[in-house]
Design a protein around this motif. Structure first.
Motif, PDB file in Angstrom:
ATOM      1  N   THR A  67       3.652   2.018  -6.709  1.00  0.00           N
ATOM      2  CA  THR A  67       5.023   2.464  -6.420  1.00  0.00           C
ATOM      3  C   THR A  67       5.079   3.475  -5.285  1.00  0.00           C
ATOM      4  OG1 THR A  67       4.828   4.211  -8.085  1.00  0.00           O
ATOM      5  CG2 THR A  67       5.738   2.096  -8.809  1.00  0.00           C
ATOM      6  N   PHE A  68       3.962   3.632  -4.557  1.00  0.00           N
ATOM      7  CA  PHE A  68       3.911   4.647  -3.506  1.00  0.00           C
ATOM      8  C   PHE A  68       4.373   4.073  -2.172  1.00  0.00           C
ATOM      9  CE2 PHE A  68       0.400   5.430  -6.552  1.00  0.00           C
ATOM     10  CZ  PHE A  68       0.962   6.526  -7.187  1.00  0.00           C
ATOM     11  N   ALA A  69       4.608   4.970  -1.231  1.00  0.00           N
ATOM     12  CA  ALA A  69       5.088   4.550   0.086  1.00  0.00           C
ATOM     13  C   ALA A  69       4.022   3.741   0.814  1.00  0.00           C
ATOM     14  CB  ALA A  69       5.473   5.774   0.910  1.00  0.00           C
ATOM     15  N   ASP A  70       4.468   2.781   1.642  1.00  0.00           N
ATOM     16  CA  ASP A  70       3.544   1.975   2.431  1.00  0.00           C
ATOM     17  C   ASP A  70       2.841   2.847   3.469  1.00  0.00           C
ATOM     18  OD1 ASP A  70       4.684   0.017   0.967  1.00  0.00           O
ATOM     19  OD2 ASP A  70       5.282  -1.245   2.648  1.00  0.00           O
ATOM     20  N   ILE A  71       1.625   2.421   3.817  1.00  0.00           N
ATOM     21  CA  ILE A  71       0.837   3.078   4.853  1.00  0.00           C
ATOM     22  C   ILE A  71       0.620   2.089   5.989  1.00  0.00           C
ATOM     23  CG2 ILE A  71      -1.370   4.163   5.412  1.00  0.00           C
ATOM     24  CD1 ILE A  71       0.328   5.833   3.543  1.00  0.00           C
ATOM     25  N   VAL A 100      -2.144  -2.407  -8.292  1.00  0.00           N
ATOM     26  CA  VAL A 100      -3.033  -3.014  -7.311  1.00  0.00           C
ATOM     27  C   VAL A 100      -2.672  -2.505  -5.923  1.00  0.00           C
ATOM     28  CG1 VAL A 100      -3.374  -5.092  -8.672  1.00  0.00           C
ATOM     29  CG2 VAL A 100      -1.574  -5.034  -6.944  1.00  0.00           C
ATOM     30  N   LEU A 101      -3.607  -2.678  -5.029  1.00  0.00           N
ATOM     31  CA  LEU A 101      -3.420  -2.344  -3.620  1.00  0.00           C
ATOM     32  C   LEU A 101      -3.249  -3.647  -2.855  1.00  0.00           C
ATOM     33  CD1 LEU A 101      -3.614   0.484  -2.250  1.00  0.00           C
ATOM     34  CD2 LEU A 101      -5.880  -0.184  -1.472  1.00  0.00           C
ATOM     35  N   GLN A 102      -2.154  -3.767  -2.104  1.00  0.00           N
ATOM     36  CA  GLN A 102      -1.911  -4.962  -1.291  1.00  0.00           C
ATOM     37  C   GLN A 102      -2.143  -4.604   0.176  1.00  0.00           C
ATOM     38  OE1 GLN A 102       1.970  -6.735  -2.361  1.00  0.00           O
ATOM     39  NE2 GLN A 102       1.904  -5.406  -4.156  1.00  0.00           N
ATOM     40  N   ILE A 103      -3.041  -5.338   0.815  1.00  0.00           N
ATOM     41  CA  ILE A 103      -3.416  -5.052   2.204  1.00  0.00           C
ATOM     42  C   ILE A 103      -3.139  -6.287   3.049  1.00  0.00           C
ATOM     43  CG2 ILE A 103      -5.292  -4.377   3.754  1.00  0.00           C
ATOM     44  CD1 ILE A 103      -6.663  -3.097   1.320  1.00  0.00           C
ATOM     45  N   THR A 104      -2.379  -6.128   4.108  1.00  0.00           N
ATOM     46  CA  THR A 104      -2.104  -7.228   5.036  1.00  0.00           C
ATOM     47  C   THR A 104      -2.369  -6.756   6.461  1.00  0.00           C
ATOM     48  OG1 THR A 104       0.245  -6.620   5.171  1.00  0.00           O
ATOM     49  CG2 THR A 104      -0.374  -8.288   3.534  1.00  0.00           C
ATOM     50  N   SER A 105      -2.716  -7.687   7.332  1.00  0.00           N
ATOM     51  CA  SER A 105      -2.989  -7.346   8.734  1.00  0.00           C
ATOM     52  C   SER A 105      -2.610  -8.518   9.624  1.00  0.00           C
ATOM     53  CB  SER A 105      -4.471  -6.991   8.926  1.00  0.00           C
ATOM     54  OG  SER A 105      -5.291  -8.104   8.621  1.00  0.00           O
TER      55      SER A 105
END
Length: 534
Positions: A67-71, A100-105
């Motif tokens: 629920t934290f802000a995107d980085i 979970v941590l969602q990581i996209t690039s």
């Protein structure tokens, strides 16, 4: 020239020779879960983080956590950055969760998960969501005094005395039906980017995890005993299930003089096999995980050996890589720009050897010029090992370095003049092949030698005489040093002005000069893209 150089074959004269695209460690989307960490029983905050490494410049990465802000961050080629998680990201419940941590690039990256608490360190290579699987084999639970032995010590009422567990991570597919198969199956429905934890009790005898869509599966314990009243987190990311019989070559240095086991999983059953450095080969139609105190290490089967790996050291720990390679190809191993000059230890009864390399702080690229190998990232803190299979960047060996995009060779469809052949290649966004170095020439010959249906014709290459000086030159501007002229070739400046190559193996792919207006098919080429290894 070893057979590993013959990476792909021409299916016909107009086919392209390439290698496989970037490998299973690299991707654009990742979902990461961090299991509960109660190492040492102390209520201090664990340092959970992900380490992101970019393969290309201008790589934009977005990190969305719970629920934290995107980085947002931007990385250049080969650059690595760490992102430290809020402690509330730990998954400390058996219920379904979205922690979970969602990581996209926008470009390919690798993701390395790191869990630290005091002297307890655990690491894992995170697979991208498009490389996950629908089935995993559950390893046998290792026998650890004070954790699983005696049997009556295991209880669901005290966290550190709880059973081993699975953490099942769903990616982007909503409504994913997950079944943990055993004596009594357990079934769950996971929404997108959700996880569930399962205790591996004795009575259930769970054997496998299957899902309607791909998932990731972690296996381990929140606080496995190491010594009297000291425990550490113990986790590994399970490899996807495989049914073919595989060979796992284990570096003897992994045992480090301590008691060690191999956790073998097959569809027909599981077993815990003592590890004997005198018998470093394990063969199984399934998966194998190496265990000794503080370490669960998924082993790399020989079918998954690769040509280039990237690792990053971790602060305040000793960092190493363990390398396994066929003993015939030890001279092709490089660390960065330097050829590896280590001594090698035989893996008894096999054609393989292993060595240990101490890492310096920062990035290290380990690559092979002509073959494939296994590389493990390993570390040690306060006497306990941790580690994981290193991130694969490429399975395409190349004497020039670590391949991001492999070279392409193509024989044109139409015989034409040298000038028209040059234009033909450019129209294909390629170049008439220039291969000045002898080693590159041998590689090209090896690939063309495997051409299926290729006749013993002659083909244009990217070399010709200068109209001003009469000297031969390559189109890519590299000086002419290593050549393969046939006997009596080339002729004088009054003879042919363009270079042609025979595809006849009996003529050793020899070159001769020809009039540039004669008709022949071209060999077009695209240079490989290499990772900056400095």
């Amino acid at each position: 020239m070893g057979p590993v150089l013959l990476l792909m074959m021409l299916a016909a004269e107009n086919s392209e020779v390439t290698a496989t695209p970037p490998e299973h460690s690299t991707g654009l989307k990742f979902v990461v879960a961090f299991p509960e960490n109660i190492a040492y029983y102390h209520p201090v905050v664990a340092q959970n983080m992900v380490q992101l490494t970019a393969l290309y410049d201008d790589t934009s990465v977005n990190i969305k956590s719970y629920t934290f802000a995107d980085i947002e961050m931007t990385l250049s080629q080969g650059e690595s950055k760490n992102y430290t998680l809020d402690e509330r990201m730990e998954s400390n419940s058996q219920s379904i969760s979205d922690r979970v941590l969602q990581i996209t690039s926008n470009n390919l990256i690798t993701v390395h998960a790191i869990n630290q608490k005091q002297n307890s360190v655990q690491t894992a290579l995170v697979l991208p969501t498009d490389k996950l699987a629908k089935e995993y084999l559950i390893p046998p639970v290792p026998e650890i005094q004070g954790t699983t032995l005696p049997v009556n010590i295991v209880t669901a009422g005290v966290t550190e005395r709880g059973p081993f567990r699975l953490v099942i991570v769903n990616g982007e597919n909503a409504g994913n039906i997950v079944t943990v198969k055993g004596t009594n199956d357990e079934k769950f429905t996971l929404e997108s980017n959700h996880i569930v934890q399962i205790w591996l009790g004795k009575t259930e005898q769970f054997r496998s995890v299957t899902a309607s869509y791909p998932v990731a599966v972690l296996f381990g314990h929140t606080c496995a005993m190491r010594s009297s009243c000291i425990c550490g987190q113990l986790y590994a990311a399970l490899p996807p299930a495989k049914e073919e019989k595989l060979k796992f070559y284990i570096p003897p240095a992994l045992a480090n003089g301590t008691e060690a086991f191999v956790l073998v999983s097959e569809k027909t059953g599981t077993k815990i096999q003592d590890f004997n450095p005198a018998s470093p080969l394990v063969e199984t139609a399934g998966t194998a995980i190496f265990y000794h105190q503080g370490l669960l290490l998924p082993l790399i089967p020989d079918t998954d050996f690769a040509a280039c790996y990237v690792v990053h050291s971790i602060l305040d720990t000793q960092n190493f890589v363990f390398i396994v390679v066929n003993k015939t190809f030890t001279d092709g191993v490089h660390v960065g720009n330097l050829r590896l000059e280590n001594s090698w230890q035989d893996l008894k009864g096999t054609d393989y050897v292993s060595t240990t390399v101490v890492l310096v702080l920062g990035k290290s690229v380990i690559w092979h010029a002509s073959s494939k190998m296994a590389v493990y990232f390993m570390g040690r803190k306060n006497g306990s090992w941790f580690g994981n299979p290193a991130a694969i960047i490429s399975t395409s060996p190349d004497f020039r370095g670590c391949v991001l995009s492999p070279e392409v060779l193509k024989i044109g469809e139409v015989a034409n003049s040298w000038q028209e052949s040059l234009k033909y290649c450019k129209d294909q966004k390629m170049e008439l092949v220039s291969f000045p170095e002898a080693q590159h020439q041998r590689e090209v010959y090896g690939k063309l030698l495997q051409a299926q249906g290729a006749s013993r014709q002659e083909v244009w290459i990217g070399m010709r005489r200068s109209s001003r000086s009469g000297e031969w030159y390559w189109l890519n501007g590299v000086p002419v040093n290593d050549t393969n002229w046939e006997e009596g070739e080339p002729g004088t400046v009054h003879d042919g002005q363009c270079a042609i190559m025979s595809l006849d193996e009996n003529k050793n792919f020899g070159w001769s000069d020809k009039g540039c207006c004669e008709a022949a098919k071209p060999v077009c080429h695209i240079e490989p893209i290499l990772l900056n290894i400095s």
